[in-house]
Design a protein around this motif. Sequence first.
Motif, PDB file in Angstrom:
ATOM      1  N   VAL A 216      -6.389   5.517   6.044  1.00 53.46           N
ATOM      2  CA  VAL A 216      -7.188   4.164   6.482  1.00 53.46           C
ATOM      3  C   VAL A 216      -6.430   4.039   8.439  1.00 53.46           C
ATOM      4  O   VAL A 216      -5.035   4.819   8.630  1.00 53.46           O
ATOM      5  N   MET A 217      -7.741   4.862   9.666  1.00 51.70           N
ATOM      6  CA  MET A 217      -7.980   4.754  10.730  1.00 51.70           C
ATOM      7  C   MET A 217      -8.521   3.790  11.282  1.00 51.70           C
ATOM      8  O   MET A 217      -9.649   4.195  10.982  1.00 51.70           O
ATOM      9  N   ASP A 218      -8.083   3.911  12.349  1.00 50.14           N
ATOM     10  CA  ASP A 218      -9.605   3.423  13.260  1.00 50.14           C
ATOM     11  C   ASP A 218     -10.282   4.440  13.505  1.00 50.14           C
ATOM     12  O   ASP A 218     -10.357   5.740  13.085  1.00 50.14           O
ATOM     13  N   GLY A 219     -11.826   3.996  13.346  1.00 48.90           N
ATOM     14  CA  GLY A 219     -13.358   4.677  13.638  1.00 48.90           C
ATOM     15  C   GLY A 219     -13.552   4.344  13.916  1.00 48.90           C
ATOM     16  O   GLY A 219     -14.047   3.136  15.230  1.00 48.90           O
ATOM     17  N   GLU A 220     -14.887   4.646  12.902  1.00 51.05           N
ATOM     18  CA  GLU A 220     -16.733   4.286  14.047  1.00 51.05           C
ATOM     19  C   GLU A 220     -17.099   3.412  12.093  1.00 51.05           C
ATOM     20  O   GLU A 220     -18.347   2.945  12.423  1.00 51.05           O
ATOM     21  N   GLY A 221     -16.756   3.095  11.385  1.00 48.41           N
ATOM     22  CA  GLY A 221     -17.921   2.747  10.028  1.00 48.41           C
ATOM     23  C   GLY A 221     -16.964   1.031   9.557  1.00 48.41           C
ATOM     24  O   GLY A 221     -15.981   0.491  10.571  1.00 48.41           O
ATOM     25  N   SER A 222     -18.289   0.094   9.965  1.00 51.44           N
ATOM     26  CA  SER A 222     -17.387  -1.099   8.577  1.00 51.44           C
ATOM     27  C   SER A 222     -16.401  -0.315   7.521  1.00 51.44           C
ATOM     28  O   SER A 222     -16.597   0.095   7.085  1.00 51.44           O
ATOM     29  N   ILE A 223     -15.704  -1.677   7.160  1.00 57.76           N
ATOM     30  CA  ILE A 223     -14.848  -1.591   5.816  1.00 57.76           C
ATOM     31  C   ILE A 223     -15.507  -1.423   4.827  1.00 57.76           C
ATOM     32  O   ILE A 223     -15.444  -0.911   3.962  1.00 57.76           O
ATOM     33  N   GLU A 224     -17.045  -2.589   4.728  1.00 56.27           N
ATOM     34  CA  GLU A 224     -17.481  -2.136   2.916  1.00 56.27           C
ATOM     35  C   GLU A 224     -18.358  -0.913   3.859  1.00 56.27           C
ATOM     36  O   GLU A 224     -18.269  -0.175   1.956  1.00 56.27           O
ATOM     37  N   ASP A 225     -19.158  -0.158   4.438  1.00 56.37           N
ATOM     38  CA  ASP A 225     -19.278   0.977   4.154  1.00 56.37           C
ATOM     39  C   ASP A 225     -18.307   1.782   4.002  1.00 56.37           C
ATOM     40  O   ASP A 225     -19.185   2.511   3.013  1.00 56.37           O
ATOM     41  N   GLU A 226     -17.215   2.313   4.177  1.00 58.47           N
ATOM     42  CA  GLU A 226     -16.305   2.819   4.512  1.00 58.47           C
ATOM     43  C   GLU A 226     -16.103   3.082   3.210  1.00 58.47           C
ATOM     44  O   GLU A 226     -15.697   3.833   2.073  1.00 58.47           O
ATOM     45  N   LEU A 227     -16.056   1.940   2.251  1.00 61.36           N
ATOM     46  CA  LEU A 227     -15.415   1.196   0.748  1.00 61.36           C
ATOM     47  C   LEU A 227     -16.158   1.857   0.117  1.00 61.36           C
ATOM     48  O   LEU A 227     -16.069   2.856  -1.631  1.00 61.36           O
ATOM     49  N   THR A 228     -17.279   1.834   0.358  1.00 60.50           N
ATOM     50  CA  THR A 228     -17.919   2.165  -0.871  1.00 60.50           C
ATOM     51  C   THR A 228     -18.545   3.820  -0.690  1.00 60.50           C
ATOM     52  O   THR A 228     -18.949   4.396  -1.622  1.00 60.50           O
ATOM     53  N   ASN A 229     -18.590   4.388   0.103  1.00 60.60           N
ATOM     54  CA  ASN A 229     -18.277   5.959   0.846  1.00 60.60           C
ATOM     55  C   ASN A 229     -17.697   6.578   0.053  1.00 60.60           C
ATOM     56  O   ASN A 229     -17.753   7.410  -0.837  1.00 60.60           O
ATOM     57  N   VAL A 230     -15.750   5.417  -0.114  1.00 62.69           N
ATOM     58  CA  VAL A 230     -14.770   6.216  -1.318  1.00 62.69           C
ATOM     59  C   VAL A 230     -14.933   5.646  -2.572  1.00 62.69           C
ATOM     60  O   VAL A 230     -14.767   7.326  -3.283  1.00 62.69           O
ATOM     61  N   VAL A 231     -15.703   4.608  -3.150  1.00 62.24           N
ATOM     62  CA  VAL A 231     -16.334   4.925  -4.242  1.00 62.24           C
ATOM     63  C   VAL A 231     -17.314   6.023  -4.440  1.00 62.24           C
ATOM     64  O   VAL A 231     -17.525   6.808  -5.510  1.00 62.24           O
TER      65      VAL A 231
END
Length: 240
Positions: A216-231
């Motif tokens: 988990v890092m400061d970045g440029e995405g939303s939490i929901e979008d980034e979690l969807t990417n992870v899944v």
Amino acid sequence: MVKFIIIGGGGKVAQYFTKQAVEEGHEVHSVIRNDGHSDELKKIGAKIHILSLEDASVPDFTSLFTEVNPDVVVFAAGAGGKEPGPDVIDYQGAVKIFDAMESSNKKRLILVGAVDVRTRDKGWPDWYNDEDKSTSDRVWKAIPTYLDAKLKAEIELHKRKQIQFTVVRPGGLTLDSAGQVQLGKTHLKQTSRELVGKVILAIATRKGLEGLTIDVMDGEGSIEDELTNVVDNEIDAWTG
């Protein structure tokens, strides 16, 4: 409504998480080693339990888990450079919680780890650049006991087939306000404590993230979008 028990509830990440969870209508039971943080935790809506990871036994935590019957256990404790030290709190304390979860048949766990926790004789993660490698060498030289304790806890956790875990690994923690995020295989940067609290809550209230280790890092995405990417990509940063 999700019922949480958070171990190490007096820490800053834990307090951000607790405030956010209560505001969203969840119930948070905060476990702290003494009453030093009781007043501030009560003000944000936590239910307080005083148990020391150093002194309490596995049966003590088993009894607490059985009594409260949480949906999710969050392990956010850390020695923070203080006595009794990371081996006692970050490793042995975590193992006590794993044992107590198994004894009380509690399955869902979110463990707050640390970025770049890995078995280093296996070489560099393939996404690290030169700056990451330099940062890694510097941090491991500065706080080897802490990182080693976190590594041992994660290795032990992977042996516990009954526990449905997600490991959250923040970077260098700051007191900045939560902004956007990058999750998964990330470079070694900083992370807002408030943001980590938000990510923990999002993971705890979403299916499909069990068994993953997520940087988990400061970045440029939303939490929901980034979690969807992870899944979607089954990103697992485990490098043990």
